[in-house]
Design an enzyme around this catalytic site. Structure first.
Site, mmCIF file in Angstrom:
data_model
loop_
_atom_site.group_PDB
_atom_site.id
_atom_site.type_symbol
_atom_site.label_atom_id
_atom_site.label_comp_id
_atom_site.label_asym_id
_atom_site.label_seq_id
_atom_site.Cartn_x
_atom_site.Cartn_y
_atom_site.Cartn_z
ATOM 1 N N ASN A 155 -8.079 -1.026 4.316
ATOM 2 C CA ASN A 155 -7.330 -1.727 5.357
ATOM 3 C C ASN A 155 -7.828 -1.206 6.711
ATOM 4 O O ASN A 155 -7.502 -0.094 7.100
ATOM 5 C CB ASN A 155 -5.831 -1.430 5.157
ATOM 6 C CG ASN A 155 -4.974 -1.972 6.293
ATOM 7 O OD1 ASN A 155 -5.439 -2.717 7.146
ATOM 8 N ND2 ASN A 155 -3.703 -1.582 6.292
ATOM 9 N N HIS A 173 2.854 -4.510 4.742
ATOM 10 C CA HIS A 173 2.439 -3.156 5.106
ATOM 11 C C HIS A 173 3.549 -2.507 5.941
ATOM 12 O O HIS A 173 4.225 -3.192 6.719
ATOM 13 C CB HIS A 173 1.123 -3.193 5.893
ATOM 14 C CG HIS A 173 0.551 -1.823 6.090
ATOM 15 N ND1 HIS A 173 0.990 -0.988 7.087
ATOM 16 C CD2 HIS A 173 -0.371 -1.138 5.387
ATOM 17 C CE1 HIS A 173 0.334 0.163 6.997
ATOM 18 N NE2 HIS A 173 -0.490 0.096 5.971
ATOM 19 N N GLU A 217 3.019 2.925 -0.904
ATOM 20 C CA GLU A 217 2.586 3.658 0.286
ATOM 21 C C GLU A 217 3.763 4.396 0.906
ATOM 22 O O GLU A 217 4.517 3.809 1.689
ATOM 23 C CB GLU A 217 1.998 2.680 1.307
ATOM 24 C CG GLU A 217 0.765 1.966 0.813
ATOM 25 C CD GLU A 217 -0.161 1.617 1.960
ATOM 26 O OE1 GLU A 217 -1.316 2.058 1.922
ATOM 27 O OE2 GLU A 217 0.273 0.945 2.906
ATOM 28 N N LYS A 232 -7.090 -2.129 9.585
ATOM 29 C CA LYS A 232 -6.080 -2.189 10.659
ATOM 30 C C LYS A 232 -6.719 -2.777 11.927
ATOM 31 O O LYS A 232 -7.589 -3.639 11.821
ATOM 32 C CB LYS A 232 -5.447 -0.804 10.879
ATOM 33 C CG LYS A 232 -4.905 -0.241 9.556
ATOM 34 C CD LYS A 232 -4.006 0.947 9.713
ATOM 35 C CE LYS A 232 -3.541 1.395 8.328
ATOM 36 N NZ LYS A 232 -2.602 2.530 8.377
ATOM 37 N N GLY A 292 -1.492 7.692 7.544
ATOM 38 C CA GLY A 292 -2.106 8.107 8.802
ATOM 39 C C GLY A 292 -1.686 9.492 9.271
ATOM 40 O O GLY A 292 -1.958 9.884 10.400
ATOM 41 N N SER A 310 -3.194 8.438 3.328
ATOM 42 C CA SER A 310 -4.134 9.539 3.525
ATOM 43 C C SER A 310 -5.026 9.810 2.311
ATOM 44 O O SER A 310 -5.310 10.958 1.982
ATOM 45 C CB SER A 310 -3.394 10.811 3.956
ATOM 46 O OG SER A 310 -2.687 10.575 5.163
ATOM 47 N N GLU A 332 3.503 -0.881 8.538
ATOM 48 C CA GLU A 332 3.380 -1.107 9.983
ATOM 49 C C GLU A 332 3.909 -2.490 10.367
ATOM 50 O O GLU A 332 4.427 -2.682 11.461
ATOM 51 C CB GLU A 332 1.916 -0.901 10.415
ATOM 52 C CG GLU A 332 1.561 0.588 10.405
ATOM 53 C CD GLU A 332 0.117 0.923 10.093
ATOM 54 O OE1 GLU A 332 -0.756 0.048 10.199
ATOM 55 O OE2 GLU A 332 -0.132 2.087 9.703
HETATM 56 P P1 PGA Z 1 -4.188 5.949 5.780
HETATM 57 O O1 PGA Z 1 -3.526 4.472 5.765
HETATM 58 O O2 PGA Z 1 -5.158 5.987 4.636
HETATM 59 O O3 PGA Z 1 -4.832 6.067 7.116
HETATM 60 O O4 PGA Z 1 -3.068 6.902 5.586
HETATM 61 C C1 PGA Z 1 -3.164 3.880 4.563
HETATM 62 C C2 PGA Z 1 -2.565 2.532 4.826
HETATM 63 O O5 PGA Z 1 -1.877 2.352 5.838
HETATM 64 O O6 PGA Z 1 -2.767 1.589 4.030
#
Ligand code: PGA
Length: 249
Positions: free
Chosen positions: A9, A94, A166, A11, A172, A212, A96
């Site tokens: 992803n 997601h 997740e 983003k 992140g 992560s 976010e």
């Molecule tokens: P990250 O993000 O690997 O940077 O933690 C994962 C995600 O948001 O799908």
């Protein structure tokens, strides 16, 4: 045996030049992957990525989609537009999107249905916040989310869909769920699907872990019996780090 599925992803990262570099880098690094590999660039890079991925086994996905088919929805992109640019997958729900755009389980459920009806497959995200984990209500939160996002989906559609676990506190942040925490949550999710459908159905659903994931923790996470892949954020932005996760799978 479920196939491992590794999705990146991107983003809100990568313009056209960076997209070209990253896709070309990936193509040279992952010539023969055992896992299914998906890249999810921002909307503006989808057409470029699609062209670069002709004759490649890497699949294209989008990061979100509109609830609506067309019309006066400024800034939105529809299922048929994503299909026409070559997407096979769409991430829905997601954290976010849940956090910054107030997407609810109902909205995510409607988006998942639209994606399936439009001939693509949804990657449906669920996961608890840190506060919820500390309150020891992770199982209830996941149960409510899974029931909500899958409501009204047929068994055939659920089998084909991907669920991504997740934990919000791991996204992140550099904090990864331990393999035990992740496996436990994946079991909860699979059990809810068994209750809603059947064991035969739940055994087919690919459940990815996200939060992560990196080359150095991918192997132990992906070796858990209920972890069937990864949804990768930060580490998918460099071809070599994404490739190391794919190799681990
Ligand atoms: P990250 O993000 O690997 O940077 O933690 C994962 C995600 O948001 O799908």
């Amino acid at each position: 045996m479920r196939k491992k599925v590794i999705a990146g992803n991107w983003k809100m990262n990568n313009d056209i030049v960076q997209t070209t570099e990253l896709i070309n880098g990936l193509k040279s690094l992952i010539v023969s992957a055992n896992a299914e590999v998906i890249v999810c660039p921002p909307y503006t890079s989808l057409a470029t990525a699609q062209q670069l991925l002709v004759n490649s086994s890497i699949k294209l996905g989008a990061q979100d989609v509109s609830l609506y088919d067309n019309g006066a929805y400024t800034g939105e992109v529809s299922v048929s537009m994503l299909k026409s640019v070559g997407c096979s997958y769409v991430i829905v729900g997601h954290s976010e999107r849940r956090q910054y755009h107030h997407e609810t389980n109902e909205i995510i459920n409607q988006k998942a249905k639209k994606v399936l009806a439009g001939g693509m497959l949804p990657i449906i995200c669920v996961g608890e916040t840190l506060e919820e984990r500390e309150k020891n209500i992770t199982d209830q939160v996941l149960t409510t989310q899974v029931k909500g996002v899958l409501a009204g989906l047929s068994a055939v559609d659920v089998e084909r869909s991907i669920v991504a676990y997740e934990p919000v506190w791991a996204i992140g942040t550099g904090k990864t769920a331990t393999k035990e925490q992740a496996e436990e949550a994946h079991k909860v999710i699979r059990n809810v699907i068994t209750q809603l459908y059947s064991t035969a159905v739940s055994e087919k659903v690919v459940i990815q872990y996200g939060g992560s994931v990196k080359g150095d923790n991918a192997k132990e996470l992906l070796s858990q019996p209920n972890i069937d892949g990864a949804l990768v954020g930060g580490a998918c932005l460099k071809a070599d780090s994404f490739a190391s996760i794919i190799t681990a799978a």
